[in-house]
Scaffold this motif. Structure first.
Motif, PDB file in Angstrom:
ATOM      1  N   VAL A 110       0.808  -1.226   0.000  1.00  0.00           N
ATOM      2  CA  VAL A 110       0.000   0.000   0.000  1.00  0.00           C
ATOM      3  C   VAL A 110       0.847   1.286   0.000  1.00  0.00           C
ATOM      4  CG1 VAL A 110      -1.921  -1.181   1.129  1.00  0.00           C
ATOM      5  CG2 VAL A 110      -0.265   0.058   2.537  1.00  0.00           C
ATOM      6  N   ARG A 111       2.163   1.100  -0.175  1.00  0.00           N
ATOM      7  CA  ARG A 111       3.030   2.282  -0.148  1.00  0.00           C
ATOM      8  C   ARG A 111       2.776   3.135  -1.396  1.00  0.00           C
ATOM      9  NH1 ARG A 111       7.725   0.034   1.477  1.00  0.00           N
ATOM     10  NH2 ARG A 111       6.896   0.350   3.561  1.00  0.00           N
ATOM     11  N   GLU A 112       2.553   4.408  -1.202  1.00  0.00           N
ATOM     12  CA  GLU A 112       2.156   5.289  -2.307  1.00  0.00           C
ATOM     13  C   GLU A 112       3.332   5.900  -3.052  1.00  0.00           C
ATOM     14  OE1 GLU A 112      -0.617   8.237  -0.836  1.00  0.00           O
ATOM     15  OE2 GLU A 112      -1.478   6.793   0.552  1.00  0.00           O
ATOM     16  N   THR A 113       4.455   6.019  -2.371  1.00  0.00           N
ATOM     17  CA  THR A 113       5.575   6.758  -2.948  1.00  0.00           C
ATOM     18  C   THR A 113       6.771   5.847  -3.133  1.00  0.00           C
ATOM     19  OG1 THR A 113       4.832   8.722  -1.783  1.00  0.00           O
ATOM     20  CG2 THR A 113       7.085   8.759  -2.611  1.00  0.00           C
ATOM     21  N   GLU A 114       7.347   5.877  -4.338  1.00  0.00           N
ATOM     22  CA  GLU A 114       8.486   5.032  -4.625  1.00  0.00           C
ATOM     23  C   GLU A 114       9.748   5.883  -4.730  1.00  0.00           C
ATOM     24  OE1 GLU A 114       9.538   1.507  -7.828  1.00  0.00           O
ATOM     25  OE2 GLU A 114       8.671   3.399  -8.488  1.00  0.00           O
ATOM     26  N   LEU A 115      10.806   5.364  -4.169  1.00  0.00           N
ATOM     27  CA  LEU A 115      12.096   6.051  -4.267  1.00  0.00           C
ATOM     28  C   LEU A 115      13.129   5.031  -4.716  1.00  0.00           C
ATOM     29  CD1 LEU A 115      13.839   8.620  -3.573  1.00  0.00           C
ATOM     30  CD2 LEU A 115      14.190   7.577  -1.321  1.00  0.00           C
ATOM     31  N   THR A 116      13.775   5.296  -5.835  1.00  0.00           N
ATOM     32  CA  THR A 116      14.827   4.395  -6.301  1.00  0.00           C
ATOM     33  C   THR A 116      16.053   5.248  -6.655  1.00  0.00           C
ATOM     34  OG1 THR A 116      14.413   4.524  -8.684  1.00  0.00           O
ATOM     35  CG2 THR A 116      13.027   2.990  -7.440  1.00  0.00           C
ATOM     36  N   PRO A 117      17.218   4.613  -6.767  1.00  0.00           N
ATOM     37  CA  PRO A 117      18.416   5.387  -7.142  1.00  0.00           C
ATOM     38  C   PRO A 117      18.228   6.122  -8.477  1.00  0.00           C
ATOM     39  CG  PRO A 117      19.060   3.234  -6.308  1.00  0.00           C
ATOM     40  CD  PRO A 117      17.556   3.209  -6.429  1.00  0.00           C
ATOM     41  N   ALA A 118      17.394   5.569  -9.342  1.00  0.00           N
ATOM     42  CA  ALA A 118      17.192   6.191 -10.655  1.00  0.00           C
ATOM     43  C   ALA A 118      16.525   7.561 -10.559  1.00  0.00           C
ATOM     44  CB  ALA A 118      16.350   5.268 -11.540  1.00  0.00           C
ATOM     45  N   HIS A 119      15.894   7.833  -9.423  1.00  0.00           N
ATOM     46  CA  HIS A 119      15.263   9.148  -9.244  1.00  0.00           C
ATOM     47  C   HIS A 119      16.252  10.207  -8.778  1.00  0.00           C
ATOM     48  CE1 HIS A 119      11.618   6.488  -8.465  1.00  0.00           C
ATOM     49  NE2 HIS A 119      11.280   7.224  -9.507  1.00  0.00           N
ATOM     50  N   LEU A 120      17.481   9.791  -8.451  1.00  0.00           N
ATOM     51  CA  LEU A 120      18.408  10.697  -7.765  1.00  0.00           C
ATOM     52  C   LEU A 120      19.493  11.263  -8.677  1.00  0.00           C
ATOM     53  CD1 LEU A 120      18.975   8.631  -4.483  1.00  0.00           C
ATOM     54  CD2 LEU A 120      17.213  10.353  -4.962  1.00  0.00           C
ATOM     55  N   ILE A 121      19.897  12.469  -8.349  1.00  0.00           N
ATOM     56  CA  ILE A 121      21.036  13.120  -9.010  1.00  0.00           C
ATOM     57  C   ILE A 121      22.062  13.429  -7.924  1.00  0.00           C
ATOM     58  CG2 ILE A 121      21.827  15.218 -10.190  1.00  0.00           C
ATOM     59  CD1 ILE A 121      20.037  13.771 -12.018  1.00  0.00           C
ATOM     60  N   TYR A 122      23.326  13.094  -8.179  1.00  0.00           N
ATOM     61  CA  TYR A 122      24.389  13.349  -7.212  1.00  0.00           C
ATOM     62  C   TYR A 122      25.240  14.541  -7.663  1.00  0.00           C
ATOM     63  CZ  TYR A 122      28.321  12.461  -4.098  1.00  0.00           C
ATOM     64  OH  TYR A 122      29.290  12.600  -3.141  1.00  0.00           O
ATOM     65  N   PRO A 123      25.276  15.613  -6.850  1.00  0.00           N
ATOM     66  CA  PRO A 123      26.090  16.778  -7.217  1.00  0.00           C
ATOM     67  C   PRO A 123      27.549  16.591  -6.795  1.00  0.00           C
ATOM     68  CG  PRO A 123      24.345  17.352  -5.601  1.00  0.00           C
ATOM     69  CD  PRO A 123      24.503  15.870  -5.608  1.00  0.00           C
ATOM     70  N   ILE A 124      28.469  17.046  -7.636  1.00  0.00           N
ATOM     71  CA  ILE A 124      29.893  17.011  -7.240  1.00  0.00           C
ATOM     72  C   ILE A 124      30.578  18.346  -7.538  1.00  0.00           C
ATOM     73  CG2 ILE A 124      30.201  14.509  -7.513  1.00  0.00           C
ATOM     74  CD1 ILE A 124      31.742  15.178 -10.151  1.00  0.00           C
TER      75      ILE A 124
ATOM     76  N   GLU B 296      34.688   8.319  -9.768  1.00  0.00           N
ATOM     77  CA  GLU B 296      33.434   8.752  -9.141  1.00  0.00           C
ATOM     78  C   GLU B 296      32.249   8.430 -10.071  1.00  0.00           C
ATOM     79  OE1 GLU B 296      33.476   9.697  -6.206  1.00  0.00           O
ATOM     80  OE2 GLU B 296      31.752  10.967  -5.733  1.00  0.00           O
ATOM     81  N   ALA B 297      32.439   8.710 -11.343  1.00  0.00           N
ATOM     82  CA  ALA B 297      31.368   8.455 -12.314  1.00  0.00           C
ATOM     83  C   ALA B 297      31.031   6.969 -12.371  1.00  0.00           C
ATOM     84  CB  ALA B 297      31.792   8.950 -13.691  1.00  0.00           C
ATOM     85  N   ARG B 298      32.048   6.131 -12.330  1.00  0.00           N
ATOM     86  CA  ARG B 298      31.798   4.684 -12.383  1.00  0.00           C
ATOM     87  C   ARG B 298      31.056   4.216 -11.140  1.00  0.00           C
ATOM     88  NH1 ARG B 298      36.846   4.559 -15.410  1.00  0.00           N
ATOM     89  NH2 ARG B 298      38.031   4.570 -13.469  1.00  0.00           N
ATOM     90  N   THR B 299      31.431   4.776  -9.980  1.00  0.00           N
ATOM     91  CA  THR B 299      30.749   4.399  -8.733  1.00  0.00           C
ATOM     92  C   THR B 299      29.276   4.798  -8.786  1.00  0.00           C
ATOM     93  OG1 THR B 299      32.794   4.795  -7.537  1.00  0.00           O
ATOM     94  CG2 THR B 299      30.790   4.688  -6.215  1.00  0.00           C
ATOM     95  N   VAL B 300      29.040   6.037  -9.177  1.00  0.00           N
ATOM     96  CA  VAL B 300      27.667   6.559  -9.220  1.00  0.00           C
ATOM     97  C   VAL B 300      26.832   5.744 -10.210  1.00  0.00           C
ATOM     98  CG1 VAL B 300      26.317   8.569  -9.969  1.00  0.00           C
ATOM     99  CG2 VAL B 300      28.259   8.870  -8.415  1.00  0.00           C
ATOM    100  N   SER B 301      27.435   5.402 -11.324  1.00  0.00           N
ATOM    101  CA  SER B 301      26.744   4.640 -12.356  1.00  0.00           C
ATOM    102  C   SER B 301      26.444   3.217 -11.872  1.00  0.00           C
ATOM    103  CB  SER B 301      27.629   4.636 -13.607  1.00  0.00           C
ATOM    104  OG  SER B 301      27.131   3.777 -14.551  1.00  0.00           O
ATOM    105  N   ARG B 302      27.412   2.600 -11.223  1.00  0.00           N
ATOM    106  CA  ARG B 302      27.224   1.242 -10.692  1.00  0.00           C
ATOM    107  C   ARG B 302      26.092   1.199  -9.672  1.00  0.00           C
ATOM    108  NH1 ARG B 302      29.471  -0.358  -6.315  1.00  0.00           N
ATOM    109  NH2 ARG B 302      31.157   1.175  -6.392  1.00  0.00           N
ATOM    110  N   LEU B 303      25.911   2.288  -8.926  1.00  0.00           N
ATOM    111  CA  LEU B 303      24.856   2.341  -7.909  1.00  0.00           C
ATOM    112  C   LEU B 303      23.470   2.580  -8.520  1.00  0.00           C
ATOM    113  CD1 LEU B 303      26.749   4.435  -5.199  1.00  0.00           C
ATOM    114  CD2 LEU B 303      26.020   2.045  -4.982  1.00  0.00           C
ATOM    115  N   GLY B 304      23.422   2.821  -9.816  1.00  0.00           N
ATOM    116  CA  GLY B 304      22.130   3.011 -10.480  1.00  0.00           C
ATOM    117  C   GLY B 304      21.559   4.411 -10.335  1.00  0.00           C
ATOM    118  N   ILE B 305      22.389   5.329  -9.839  1.00  0.00           N
ATOM    119  CA  ILE B 305      21.947   6.723  -9.688  1.00  0.00           C
ATOM    120  C   ILE B 305      21.768   7.330 -11.082  1.00  0.00           C
ATOM    121  CG2 ILE B 305      22.729   9.004  -8.878  1.00  0.00           C
ATOM    122  CD1 ILE B 305      24.146   7.417  -6.557  1.00  0.00           C
ATOM    123  N   GLY B 306      20.715   8.146 -11.226  1.00  0.00           N
ATOM    124  CA  GLY B 306      20.357   8.646 -12.546  1.00  0.00           C
ATOM    125  C   GLY B 306      21.390   9.550 -13.194  1.00  0.00           C
TER     126      GLY B 306
END
Ligand code: PBG
Length: 324
Positions: A22-36, A65-75
């Motif tokens: 019944v959870r209404e809100t989904e949060l996945t790494p694909a929704h996130l942007i990482y600032p550097i 850093e880019a490879r790490t962020v990409s491996r984590l599935g961050i958008g």
């Protein structure tokens, strides 16, 4: 106690699986942007004191850093630069070999699938630290700044940025940048406008990280008054009208009401920026054991999504994604 006819809301909270259903809100790494933050002349990484767990990166640290962020599935990643030198007009912002341009090339090579977003603003590049060029009286010259923002945008897009994100708050910038990109054959470059950017105390740690505090005065002449919500809608609608593909509300937590109403007013994707001060405040309390940091981050990011953000820009992205 028989035949009591009240609603049993707790039925749907009884087990983890039931809550999941019944959870209404989904949060996945694909929704996130990482600032550097990428710093010219630096090698490796140095900690940012006011942002525990965040670092300024040298160019040599960017690919990993880019490879790490990409491996984590961050958008995607959002890039800020600290140039070797600053001047009155911020020419480091549009230099073909500028720090963000160079970082972009390395990011794209290391992780071609990652969405790379170039923040467009002059404050990291001007000697006075304002987001535009100055008139003789020290005020920020809106129309005189626009061509410089356009040139910066074209330069970043040519270096490989998928998305151009102007954060300067000059009027007319979205139209001018869109025209410049299209004129340079960069019609596929996405424009994400920092539409409702408030003059906020929560940018404090960022200004240490990016060395971009104004040398005099403040940004209230161009960033929005925290008291204004209707005006934020006006800003967002203007940017959509000028051709923004996506709009942003910033900061996030003190402006969730604005985020919700922008979400309802536009049909383009909406981003929210969980800014440096929001990050540092939470980290500081967690460090002291005053709150459970991991849970507070989960709750914060979920709340920003629930309020209406499609995309959440957050310094927590890597740590949060790692925990999933
Ligand atoms: C540049 C810019 C700022 C932030 C993003 N782009 C600082 C400012 O406007 O002073 C703040 C981001 C943060 O606090 O995390 N204009």
């Amino acid at each position: 106690m028989e035949n009591l006819n009240f609603r049993r809301h707790r039925r749907l909270r009884r087990t983890a699986a039931m809550r999941g259903l019944v959870r209404e809100t989904e949060l996945t790494p694909a929704h996130l942007i990482y600032p550097i933050f990428v710093q010219a002349g630096l090698s490796g990484r140095t900690p940012i004191e006011a942002m525990p767990g965040q670092f300024r990166l040298g160019l040599d640290a960017v690919a990993e850093e880019a490879r790490t962020v990409s491996r984590l599935g961050i958008g995607g990643m959002l890039l800020f630069g600290l140039p070797e030198a600053k001047d009155e007009v911020g020419s480091g912002a549009w230099a073909a070999d500028g720090i963000v341009q160079e970082a972009t090339r390395r990011l794209k090579e290391a992780a071609p699938g990652l969405v790379v977003i170039g923040d467009v603003c002059l404050c990291e590049y001007t000697s006075h630290g304002h987001c535009g060029v100055l008139r003789a009286d020290g005020s920020v010259d809106n129309d005189g700044t626009l061509p410089l923002l356009a040139e910066t945008s074209v330069s970043l897009a040519e270096a490989g940025c998928d998305v151009i994100a102007p954060s300067d708050m000059m009027d007319g910038r979205v139209a001018v940048i869109r025209a410049a990109l299209d004129g340079a054959g960069l019609g596929e470059t996405v424009l994400l406008s920092y539409s409702a950017k408030f003059a906020s105390a929560f940018y404090g740690p960022f200004r240490e990280a990016a060395d971009s505090a104004p040398a005099f005065g403040d940004r209230r002449g161009y960033q929005m008054d925290p008291a204004n919500a209707r005006m934020a809608l006006d800003e967002a609608l203007t940017d959509v009208g000028e051709g923004a593909d996506m709009v942003m509300v910033k900061p996030a937590l003190p402006y969730l009401d604005v985020l919700r109403s922008v979400r309802e007013a536009v049909d383009v994707p909406v981003a929210a920026y969980n800014v440096s001060g929001e990050y540092s405040m939470l980290m500081a309390a967690a460090e002291r054991g005053w709150i459970d940091g991991d849970r507070a981050v989960d709750e914060t990011l979920t709340a920003i999504r629930r309020a209406g953000a499609d995309i959440v820009i957050t310094y927590h992205a890597k740590d949060w994604a790692q925990r999933q």
